[in-house]
Write a protein that holds these residues in place. Structure first.
Motif, PDB file in Angstrom:
ATOM      1  N   VAL A  42      -9.922  -4.410  29.494  1.00 36.85           N
ATOM      2  CA  VAL A  42     -10.911  -5.375  29.003  1.00 36.85           C
ATOM      3  C   VAL A  42     -11.188  -6.430  30.072  1.00 36.85           C
ATOM      4  O   VAL A  42     -10.264  -6.996  30.662  1.00 36.85           O
ATOM      5  CB  VAL A  42     -10.410  -6.058  27.719  1.00 36.85           C
TER       6      VAL A  42
ATOM      7  N   PHE B 121      -6.168  -8.092  25.565  1.00 40.17           N
ATOM      8  CA  PHE B 121      -7.113  -8.973  26.244  1.00 40.17           C
ATOM      9  C   PHE B 121      -6.391  -9.783  27.320  1.00 40.17           C
ATOM     10  O   PHE B 121      -5.191 -10.057  27.196  1.00 40.17           O
ATOM     11  CB  PHE B 121      -7.780  -9.909  25.235  1.00 40.17           C
TER      12      PHE B 121
ATOM     13  N   ALA C 146     -16.706  -9.697  24.169  1.00 46.59           N
ATOM     14  CA  ALA C 146     -16.079  -8.413  24.505  1.00 46.59           C
ATOM     15  C   ALA C 146     -15.644  -7.671  23.245  1.00 46.59           C
ATOM     16  O   ALA C 146     -15.723  -6.435  23.181  1.00 46.59           O
ATOM     17  CB  ALA C 146     -14.881  -8.645  25.422  1.00 46.59           C
TER      18      ALA C 146
ATOM     19  N   TRP D 214     -19.502 -12.457  26.918  1.00 49.53           N
ATOM     20  CA  TRP D 214     -19.640 -11.022  26.752  1.00 49.53           C
ATOM     21  C   TRP D 214     -18.478 -10.370  27.493  1.00 49.53           C
ATOM     22  O   TRP D 214     -17.573 -11.061  27.962  1.00 49.53           O
ATOM     23  CB  TRP D 214     -20.993 -10.520  27.270  1.00 49.53           C
ATOM     24  N   GLY D 215     -18.476  -9.079  27.568  1.00 53.40           N
ATOM     25  CA  GLY D 215     -17.381  -8.423  28.257  1.00 53.40           C
ATOM     26  C   GLY D 215     -17.595  -6.931  28.331  1.00 53.40           C
ATOM     27  O   GLY D 215     -18.573  -6.396  27.802  1.00 53.40           O
ATOM     28  N   THR D 216     -16.677  -6.268  29.002  1.00 52.65           N
ATOM     29  CA  THR D 216     -16.742  -4.817  29.146  1.00 52.65           C
ATOM     30  C   THR D 216     -15.336  -4.242  29.030  1.00 52.65           C
ATOM     31  O   THR D 216     -14.342  -4.968  29.098  1.00 52.65           O
ATOM     32  CB  THR D 216     -17.323  -4.405  30.516  1.00 52.65           C
ATOM     33  N   ILE D 217     -15.279  -2.930  28.858  1.00 49.52           N
ATOM     34  CA  ILE D 217     -14.007  -2.226  28.981  1.00 49.52           C
ATOM     35  C   ILE D 217     -14.179  -1.159  30.054  1.00 49.52           C
ATOM     36  O   ILE D 217     -15.222  -0.510  30.144  1.00 49.52           O
ATOM     37  CB  ILE D 217     -13.525  -1.619  27.648  1.00 49.52           C
TER      38      ILE D 217
ATOM     39  N   LEU E 139     -13.498 -10.002  30.681  1.00 50.22           N
ATOM     40  CA  LEU E 139     -14.248 -11.053  29.996  1.00 50.22           C
ATOM     41  C   LEU E 139     -15.268 -11.666  30.940  1.00 50.22           C
ATOM     42  O   LEU E 139     -14.976 -11.934  32.101  1.00 50.22           O
ATOM     43  CB  LEU E 139     -13.299 -12.140  29.485  1.00 50.22           C
ATOM     44  N   LYS E 140     -16.476 -11.906  30.415  1.00 47.52           N
ATOM     45  CA  LYS E 140     -17.560 -12.470  31.213  1.00 47.52           C
ATOM     46  C   LYS E 140     -18.230 -13.601  30.439  1.00 47.52           C
ATOM     47  O   LYS E 140     -18.197 -13.635  29.207  1.00 47.52           O
ATOM     48  CB  LYS E 140     -18.614 -11.395  31.539  1.00 47.52           C
TER      49      LYS E 140
END
Length: 291
Positions: A131, A173, A197, A142-145, A133-134
């Motif tokens: 994960v 996380f 995320a 927002w976020g991505t994996i 975090l943005k």
């Protein structure tokens, strides 16, 4: 003469990760949902509103609908089919440390023993999800994996081998989030840096499998803060945010394509009488679909 009155159905949307003054913290949108549920026949809302870590409030006329599913419902693509009970599958990120994993498994055991929830065997992803975090320039999170394929394989196994009807995901996380951002959130102002995320994870699962889903982040415990805001306090009660997710998913409605022949008691977008949301957060796809 008796006049038939159709049920009054309300949708409550408080977008995730934008720092909403009410509903932008740890379950602090729940009192709003409770108030609306007292005057509406049916309230459709989403986990960001109802989840309060280890706190939640069961309401028979409230439907717990993940955000992507809510978007599809609003657009008229999917209908909601209320259910009495779901078999919940628990998917755990391989990155979760043994002690933290045990805490989450014990939370699931407690939900089974104390609340009488029905759960399948848990599944661990075959890779760490990774994960990230943005924060956008607007301040929204927002976020991505990094390994979504691993997540989808685990969910597929939970559904098709273990028989799950709803999916609870716990991803590890990062603990090293911005100290100032975390302090602001704990003190009741600023943005939840995890929420964006979390939404990405649950959206992916619901889009792929069309099943109810919600996410609880796995985090290492942090030292107590004497200046903690009541709005953020629900997340400081224990080692896991999982209980509210399991409670919500236990009766989360199923999704049915609107093209399928009518099912008794299903709820369609055309049944919605009112939409409630923050005054400055009217741009989501669900809201625009209802307009």
């Amino acid at each position: 003469m008796h006049h038939y009155h159709s049920p009054f159905t309300v949708v409550l949307i408080i977008p995730t990760g934008i720092g909403a003054a009410i509903g932008g913290y740890a379950g602090d949108g729940l009192p709003v949902a409770r108030a609306i549920a007292q005057v509406a026949d049916c309230l459709v809302t989403h986990p960001n509103v109802l989840n309060g870590a280890q706190l939640y409030w069961p309401m028979d006329n409230v439907l717990y609908v993940e955000g992507y599913g809510l978007d599809q419902f609003a657009s008229g693509a999917w209908d909601l089919v209320p259910v009495r009970r779901n078999r919940i599958g628990l998917v755990l990120d391989r990155a979760i440390e043994p002690e933290l994993k045990l805490r989450h498994l014990q939370a699931a055991d407690a939900a089974r023993a104390t609340l009488g929830l029905t759960m399948t065997d848990y599944v661990v992803t075959d890779e760490e999800l990774g994960v990230l975090l943005k924060t956008a320039s607007s301040g929204a999170t927002w976020g991505t994996i990094q390994h979504p394929d691993s997540l989808l394989r685990a969910v597929d196994k939970s559904i098709h081998q273990a028989g799950a009807e709803a999916i609870a995901v716990v991803a590890r996380f990062p603990d090293d989030e911005d100290a100032d951002v975390l302090e602001n959130y704990r003190h009741g102002h600023g943005v939840d840096s995890l929420a964006g995320a979390e939404a990405v994870i649950s959206h992916l699962i619901v889009q792929t499998f069309q099943v109810p889903c919600a996410h609880a982040p796995a985090l290492a415990p942090i030292p107590p803060d004497p200046n903690l805001s009541p709005r953020s306090a629900a997340e400081e009660l224990g080692y896991t945010f999982l209980p509210c997710v399991l409670a919500g998913l236990s009766q989360a409605p199923h999704f049915q394509p609107s093209t399928v022949s009518a099912t008794p008691h299903r709820i369609m977008a055309t049944d919605v009488n009112a939409v409630v949301l923050p005054a400055t957060a009217c741009g989501s796809s669900a809201v625009l679909s209802f307009v």
